[in-house]
Design a protein around this motif. Sequence first.
Motif, mmCIF file in Angstrom:
data_model
loop_
_atom_site.group_PDB
_atom_site.id
_atom_site.type_symbol
_atom_site.label_atom_id
_atom_site.label_comp_id
_atom_site.label_asym_id
_atom_site.label_seq_id
_atom_site.Cartn_x
_atom_site.Cartn_y
_atom_site.Cartn_z
ATOM 1 N N ILE A 189 0.831 -1.213 0.000
ATOM 2 C CA ILE A 189 0.000 0.000 0.000
ATOM 3 C C ILE A 189 0.860 1.254 0.000
ATOM 4 O O ILE A 189 0.551 2.240 -0.682
ATOM 5 C CB ILE A 189 -0.962 -0.028 1.207
ATOM 6 N N HIS A 190 1.949 1.245 0.756
ATOM 7 C CA HIS A 190 2.810 2.432 0.823
ATOM 8 C C HIS A 190 3.482 2.693 -0.522
ATOM 9 O O HIS A 190 3.562 3.838 -0.978
ATOM 10 C CB HIS A 190 3.864 2.241 1.920
ATOM 11 N N VAL A 191 3.962 1.637 -1.173
ATOM 12 C CA VAL A 191 4.602 1.795 -2.489
ATOM 13 C C VAL A 191 3.589 2.259 -3.528
ATOM 14 O O VAL A 191 3.891 3.104 -4.381
ATOM 15 C CB VAL A 191 5.256 0.463 -2.917
ATOM 16 N N ILE A 192 2.371 1.723 -3.457
ATOM 17 C CA ILE A 192 1.317 2.152 -4.385
ATOM 18 C C ILE A 192 1.028 3.638 -4.206
ATOM 19 O O ILE A 192 0.889 4.389 -5.181
ATOM 20 C CB ILE A 192 0.036 1.318 -4.161
ATOM 21 N N ALA A 193 0.944 4.075 -2.948
ATOM 22 C CA ALA A 193 0.646 5.482 -2.667
ATOM 23 C C ALA A 193 1.700 6.415 -3.241
ATOM 24 O O ALA A 193 1.381 7.486 -3.775
ATOM 25 C CB ALA A 193 0.516 5.697 -1.156
ATOM 26 N N THR A 194 2.958 6.014 -3.146
ATOM 27 C CA THR A 194 4.040 6.867 -3.657
ATOM 28 C C THR A 194 4.266 6.691 -5.159
ATOM 29 O O THR A 194 4.866 7.543 -5.814
ATOM 30 C CB THR A 194 5.353 6.561 -2.911
ATOM 31 N N GLY A 195 3.785 5.572 -5.713
ATOM 32 C CA GLY A 195 4.053 5.287 -7.114
ATOM 33 C C GLY A 195 3.035 5.841 -8.080
ATOM 34 O O GLY A 195 3.275 5.862 -9.292
ATOM 35 N N ILE A 196 1.887 6.303 -7.558
ATOM 36 C CA ILE A 196 0.838 6.802 -8.457
ATOM 37 C C ILE A 196 1.309 8.000 -9.265
ATOM 38 O O ILE A 196 0.966 8.152 -10.444
ATOM 39 C CB ILE A 196 -0.429 7.158 -7.640
ATOM 40 N N SER A 197 2.113 8.846 -8.631
ATOM 41 C CA SER A 197 2.544 10.082 -9.304
ATOM 42 C C SER A 197 3.724 9.870 -10.244
ATOM 43 O O SER A 197 4.138 10.809 -10.929
ATOM 44 C CB SER A 197 2.909 11.133 -8.244
ATOM 45 N N ARG A 198 4.276 8.656 -10.310
ATOM 46 C CA ARG A 198 5.403 8.424 -11.209
ATOM 47 C C ARG A 198 4.939 8.470 -12.665
ATOM 48 O O ARG A 198 3.843 7.992 -12.990
ATOM 49 C CB ARG A 198 6.061 7.067 -10.922
ATOM 50 N N PRO A 199 5.748 9.009 -13.560
ATOM 51 C CA PRO A 199 5.320 9.164 -14.961
ATOM 52 C C PRO A 199 5.073 7.827 -15.658
ATOM 53 O O PRO A 199 4.275 7.767 -16.596
ATOM 54 C CB PRO A 199 6.479 9.930 -15.618
ATOM 55 N N GLU A 200 5.754 6.758 -15.237
ATOM 56 C CA GLU A 200 5.583 5.470 -15.917
ATOM 57 C C GLU A 200 4.327 4.715 -15.462
ATOM 58 O O GLU A 200 3.992 3.669 -16.026
ATOM 59 C CB GLU A 200 6.811 4.579 -15.692
ATOM 60 N N THR A 201 3.611 5.235 -14.459
ATOM 61 C CA THR A 201 2.411 4.573 -13.965
ATOM 62 C C THR A 201 1.276 4.696 -14.981
ATOM 63 O O THR A 201 1.001 5.775 -15.499
ATOM 64 C CB THR A 201 1.967 5.188 -12.626
ATOM 65 N N ASN A 202 0.618 3.583 -15.254
ATOM 66 C CA ASN A 202 -0.491 3.546 -16.210
ATOM 67 C C ASN A 202 -1.769 3.974 -15.481
ATOM 68 O O ASN A 202 -2.413 3.167 -14.809
ATOM 69 C CB ASN A 202 -0.633 2.126 -16.783
ATOM 70 N N ILE A 203 -2.138 5.234 -15.620
ATOM 71 C CA ILE A 203 -3.278 5.787 -14.892
ATOM 72 C C ILE A 203 -4.593 5.164 -15.350
ATOM 73 O O ILE A 203 -5.495 4.905 -14.543
ATOM 74 C CB ILE A 203 -3.330 7.319 -15.041
ATOM 75 N N VAL A 204 -4.729 4.898 -16.648
ATOM 76 C CA VAL A 204 -5.977 4.311 -17.164
ATOM 77 C C VAL A 204 -6.216 2.949 -16.520
ATOM 78 O O VAL A 204 -7.324 2.641 -16.043
ATOM 79 C CB VAL A 204 -5.925 4.181 -18.701
ATOM 80 N N LEU A 205 -5.190 2.109 -16.490
ATOM 81 C CA LEU A 205 -5.307 0.789 -15.863
ATOM 82 C C LEU A 205 -5.596 0.930 -14.373
ATOM 83 O O LEU A 205 -6.381 0.161 -13.800
ATOM 84 C CB LEU A 205 -4.017 0.002 -16.089
ATOM 85 N N LEU A 206 -4.979 1.926 -13.759
ATOM 86 C CA LEU A 206 -5.166 2.155 -12.322
ATOM 87 C C LEU A 206 -6.621 2.533 -12.011
ATOM 88 O O LEU A 206 -7.208 2.035 -11.043
ATOM 89 C CB LEU A 206 -4.225 3.277 -11.866
ATOM 90 N N VAL A 207 -7.203 3.370 -12.849
ATOM 91 C CA VAL A 207 -8.595 3.786 -12.623
ATOM 92 C C VAL A 207 -9.551 2.617 -12.859
ATOM 93 O O VAL A 207 -10.537 2.455 -12.122
ATOM 94 C CB VAL A 207 -8.953 4.982 -13.542
ATOM 95 N N PHE A 208 -9.257 1.773 -13.854
ATOM 96 C CA PHE A 208 -10.079 0.573 -14.059
ATOM 97 C C PHE A 208 -10.023 -0.323 -12.818
ATOM 98 O O PHE A 208 -11.036 -0.851 -12.362
ATOM 99 C CB PHE A 208 -9.602 -0.199 -15.294
ATOM 100 N N GLY A 209 -8.835 -0.478 -12.282
ATOM 101 C CA GLY A 209 -8.688 -1.274 -11.070
ATOM 102 C C GLY A 209 -9.438 -0.658 -9.910
ATOM 103 O O GLY A 209 -10.041 -1.370 -9.091
ATOM 104 N N LEU A 210 -9.429 0.656 -9.833
ATOM 105 C CA LEU A 210 -10.137 1.366 -8.768
ATOM 106 C C LEU A 210 -11.636 1.073 -8.803
ATOM 107 O O LEU A 210 -12.267 0.886 -7.756
ATOM 108 C CB LEU A 210 -9.892 2.876 -8.906
ATOM 109 N N VAL A 211 -12.203 1.018 -10.002
ATOM 110 C CA VAL A 211 -13.637 0.739 -10.144
ATOM 111 C C VAL A 211 -13.976 -0.619 -9.529
ATOM 112 O O VAL A 211 -14.946 -0.763 -8.770
ATOM 113 C CB VAL A 211 -14.059 0.784 -11.624
ATOM 114 N N PHE A 212 -13.176 -1.623 -9.839
ATOM 115 C CA PHE A 212 -13.434 -2.964 -9.294
ATOM 116 C C PHE A 212 -13.206 -3.000 -7.787
ATOM 117 O O PHE A 212 -13.929 -3.688 -7.057
ATOM 118 C CB PHE A 212 -12.539 -3.987 -9.992
ATOM 119 N N LEU A 213 -12.214 -2.267 -7.311
ATOM 120 C CA LEU A 213 -11.959 -2.220 -5.868
ATOM 121 C C LEU A 213 -13.132 -1.584 -5.129
ATOM 122 O O LEU A 213 -13.574 -2.090 -4.097
ATOM 123 C CB LEU A 213 -10.676 -1.430 -5.585
ATOM 124 N N VAL A 214 -13.647 -0.477 -5.651
ATOM 125 C CA VAL A 214 -14.774 0.196 -4.999
ATOM 126 C C VAL A 214 -16.005 -0.712 -5.006
ATOM 127 O O VAL A 214 -16.747 -0.767 -4.013
ATOM 128 C CB VAL A 214 -15.075 1.543 -5.700
#
Length: 494
Positions: A189-214
């Motif tokens: 969780i800590h690495v995820i929190a700090t890694g979201i702002s990295r330029p190589e992070t795939n935001i689209v995939l992350l938001v799709f994952g967020l939908v399923f998590l919610v």
Amino acid sequence: MNWADLNLMPALPELFLLGALSFILVFDLFVPDEKRGVTYVLSLLTVALCAVLQVATFEPFAVTTFSGMFVDDPVADIIKVAMYGATAATLVYSRQYVADNGMFRGEYFTLSLFALLGMNVMVSSANFVTLYIGLELLSLALYALIALKRDSAAGTEAAMKYFVLGALASGMLLYGMSMVYGATGSLDIHVIATGISRPETNIVLLVFGLVFLVAGLAFKLGAVPFHMWVPDVYQGAPLAVTLMLGAAPKLAAFVFVIRILAQGLGELAAQWQGMLVLIAALSMLIGNLAAVAQTNIRRMLAYSTISHMGFLLLGVLAGNEQGYASAMFYALTYVLMSLAAFGVLLALSRAGFECDKVDDLKGLNARSSWYAFLMLLVMFSMAGIPPLAGFYAKFAVLRAVVDLPVLDFGFFAGSPVYLAVFAVLMSLVGAFYYLRVVKVMYFDGSQTDAPIVVRGDMKLLLSVNALALLVIGLLPERLVELCIDAMRQSLASF
């Protein structure tokens, strides 16, 4: 894992619980049925010692172990102590009921302790793997508890429904976690929190994952539109298990939400806030409107739970320390109310009779003015009537929402005051069915003259439980400050 640097102190209560649970599991095999009370006493003693160890190992900051997968922070400490209290109260309230219904067996107590262990792991998880392990340990224990009364068709049906829908929700959670892992390259969780702002992070995939998590989180809370299991399971499960379902697991689910959304995916608050606005509003609307039509008090309390989870999510969607702390206070208050409500129903139940319907409470004041008064306190608190704790819990959440800036989520744009006004209106709808219970107790004639026989320890604990709602409502400051300080320290570690 570096075994030389392994610090087991943060996980000491869980390790003790696991050891004691294993001992009770084996010891109970050699206990004759007429001495089953020994298992009950050992279970209560185990929960009490866990609470003592939790307080003894308290640290005002976050401490991790098991390679950062397990965290002990102030939020975890407070919630765990509350879960120990809720589990102990559940065991005390349900003792006579399980004895009358042929469930006074070692399985009931060991499964309850397994559920508690799963909740503890959930609350202290700092990694998606341990979060999921804790969730499944809790869920599997609850499936078995619901179906524990083997000759009950309703219990078996409720367990099957909960199992099938729970498996679906677990699948959605796992799918969301896998997408987050694919986007950030980590399950921590800590690495995820700090890694979201990295330029190589795939935001689209992350938001799709967020939908399923919610979606998975909404199911575990029993929020709309993943709520249909709640009334069926609350009604079909044995009353003692319904009490277990409606109390401590809600605290674990709350921390589950905080760990994932606030601490892990806090940078995506603009995305998940919009989803939570919709879920919270629909939960309050459908939960309260459906509860009005119920004649079965268990189903009424189930729909009430859905509306309360909507209120709790209002605090979470605030996305700040004040909102999270108000949601934590609300969760603690809700568990107190739920324990007292089902505790009174258990007190009124007896061999061959379950207090299931609203009409079963008719004339309760004539039969026992004290239990009628305790139920009145609970109903008034759930309705949010001052000076009870439920009023201040709702007020704290609404204040956190009103303090937000203008909201703009596409489907909802405008001042957060509109959202707060909607919540107040839904509370007024909810007041109708809570006050209906009070009316039935005080103004209707009794349908039975059967004496209310309750063990002394249950009567004392139930009285303290209900009166605590009045004390907290009059003096909420200390508990509110405790929630704020704990949330501040826990959020500071991320």
